[in-house]
Motif scaffolding. Structure first.
Motif, PDB file in Angstrom:
ATOM      1  N   SER A  74      41.117  37.080  38.807  1.00  0.00           N
ATOM      2  CA  SER A  74      41.286  37.661  37.475  1.00  0.00           C
ATOM      3  C   SER A  74      39.984  38.222  36.935  1.00  0.00           C
ATOM      4  N   ILE A  75      38.872  37.658  37.372  1.00  0.00           N
ATOM      5  CA  ILE A  75      37.563  38.190  36.969  1.00  0.00           C
ATOM      6  C   ILE A  75      37.204  39.412  37.808  1.00  0.00           C
ATOM      7  N   GLN A  76      37.499  39.348  39.096  1.00  0.00           N
ATOM      8  CA  GLN A  76      37.176  40.457  39.996  1.00  0.00           C
ATOM      9  C   GLN A  76      38.043  41.689  39.729  1.00  0.00           C
ATOM     10  N   VAL A  77      39.287  41.454  39.284  1.00  0.00           N
ATOM     11  CA  VAL A  77      40.208  42.574  39.001  1.00  0.00           C
ATOM     12  C   VAL A  77      40.715  42.398  37.563  1.00  0.00           C
ATOM     13  N   PRO A  78      39.871  42.708  36.574  1.00  0.00           N
ATOM     14  CA  PRO A  78      40.279  42.479  35.185  1.00  0.00           C
ATOM     15  C   PRO A  78      41.446  43.349  34.747  1.00  0.00           C
ATOM     16  N   GLU A  79      41.761  44.378  35.514  1.00  0.00           N
ATOM     17  CA  GLU A  79      42.885  45.249  35.182  1.00  0.00           C
ATOM     18  C   GLU A  79      44.233  44.603  35.486  1.00  0.00           C
ATOM     19  N   ALA A  80      44.244  43.484  36.221  1.00  0.00           N
ATOM     20  CA  ALA A  80      45.488  42.911  36.728  1.00  0.00           C
ATOM     21  C   ALA A  80      45.887  41.645  35.990  1.00  0.00           C
ATOM     22  N   LEU A  81      47.203  41.421  35.924  1.00  0.00           N
ATOM     23  CA  LEU A  81      47.732  40.099  35.613  1.00  0.00           C
ATOM     24  C   LEU A  81      47.699  39.304  36.912  1.00  0.00           C
ATOM     25  N   VAL A  82      47.057  38.143  36.896  1.00  0.00           N
ATOM     26  CA  VAL A  82      46.930  37.336  38.109  1.00  0.00           C
ATOM     27  C   VAL A  82      47.675  36.026  37.917  1.00  0.00           C
ATOM     28  N   VAL A  83      48.559  35.716  38.864  1.00  0.00           N
ATOM     29  CA  VAL A  83      49.369  34.507  38.811  1.00  0.00           C
ATOM     30  C   VAL A  83      49.028  33.638  40.006  1.00  0.00           C
ATOM     31  N   GLY A  84      48.697  32.381  39.751  1.00  0.00           N
ATOM     32  CA  GLY A  84      48.413  31.442  40.824  1.00  0.00           C
ATOM     33  C   GLY A  84      49.690  30.818  41.362  1.00  0.00           C
TER      34      GLY A  84
END
Length: 289
Positions: A74-84
């Motif tokens: 989520s930090i590396q790709v701030p443009e994305a919604l990241v779900v674990g």
């Protein structure tokens, strides 16, 4: 476009005559991409595929990866919604039948499954989940371990009518074929397309289930680098999200992938560039066709 069984070279002229849809309006008009992959030890594959999808024009990016990697992604790709997603003991992504993943798949306009996954059993369960949750006309891109899972269930797509693109390397093509591929990769791609009823992109050879075929001739040795296949899978996903049909996305993607590599040669040499350096070249390559 090409007649059945006629293989054509992918050129800028051919692509100009097969122009990509031009999105209008906001980011929603360019679709929501969901990339599922990234084990505990290979989160970079999801990053490469996801950013490639954005560079190809996707409007909204969602990444679903191993839970232990989600914060970093989520930090590396701030443009994305990241779900674990849940993990197995060895760090593979586990299929969460009752979790959020099914809802994300159902709402996505395009789903890419495979970059950075590990564990064939878990990947097979993920593939089954995706096929069950996705709308019948939602395009899918299957890469890496997802192709291995498909080879274990070769009739999974047959008769479904679902728009699917397979992006095997030679080893993965062998799993799908059940034998070592021959030297004529165009023929092998055509056999896979017919057998699995999907568009196949195999080292610059694109084949559709209806017998059409194309060949990209700009690719060079530098594309054979770690992560390059993840970039291609994401690039195709982004083009599908913009509204391209599977064979069109595969042809444009093969061209953009190869020519982006060519653009890097003056700076890094034929085999010195990295997969992540392809990403910044994608929009320019697409724009200058």
């Amino acid at each position: 476009m090409p007649n059945r069984s006629e293989v054509q070279v992918i050129t800028p002229g051919l692509l100009r005559d097969w122009a990509l849809p031009v999105p209008v309006g906001g980011k929603e008009s360019r679709g929501t991409v969901l990339v599922i992959g990234g084990s505990r030890f290979t989160p970079g594959a999801v990053l490469l595929a996801g950013v490639a999808a954005l560079r190809a024009g996707a409007g909204v990016l969602q990444l679903a990866a191993a839970e232990s990697t989600a914060a970093t992604l989520s930090i590396q790709v701030p443009e994305a919604l990241v779900v674990g997603l849940p993990e197995t003991a060895d760090g593979a992504v586990a299929a969460d039948q009752d979790g959020q993943l099914g809802e994300l798949v159902a709402a996505a306009d395009v789903v890419a499954l495979g970059p950075g996954l590990k564990g064939i059993d878990e990947t097979t369960r993920l593939l089954d989940l995706v096929l069950e949750a996705a709308e019948p006309r939602t395009p899918l891109v299957l890469d890496a371990y997802a192709l291995g899972a498909l080879s274990h269930e070769p009739k999974l797509l047959v008769g479904s009518g679902r728009p699917v693109v397979l992006t095997p390397n030679v080893t993965e093509a062998g799993h799908l074929l059940g034998r070592d591929p021959g030297d004529d990769l165009g023929s092998e791609a055509a056999e896979l397309a017919e057998r699995y009823e999907a568009v196949v992109s195999l080292y610059g050879h694109v084949a559709a289930p209806d017998g059409r075929g194309w060949r990209e001739e700009s690719g060079d040795a530098g594309l054979g680098t770690s992560g390059s296949g993840d970039v291609l899978a994401g690039l195709l996903t982004g083009l599908l999200s913009r509204g391209a049909e599977p064979a069109q996305a595969a042809c444009w993607g093969a061209f953009a992938h190869a020519v982006s590599g060519q653009r890097l040669i003056p700076r890094y040499g034929r085999i010195g560039f990295l997969a992540r350096e392809l990403l910044d070249e994608i929009p320019r390559t697409l724009a200058t066709v």
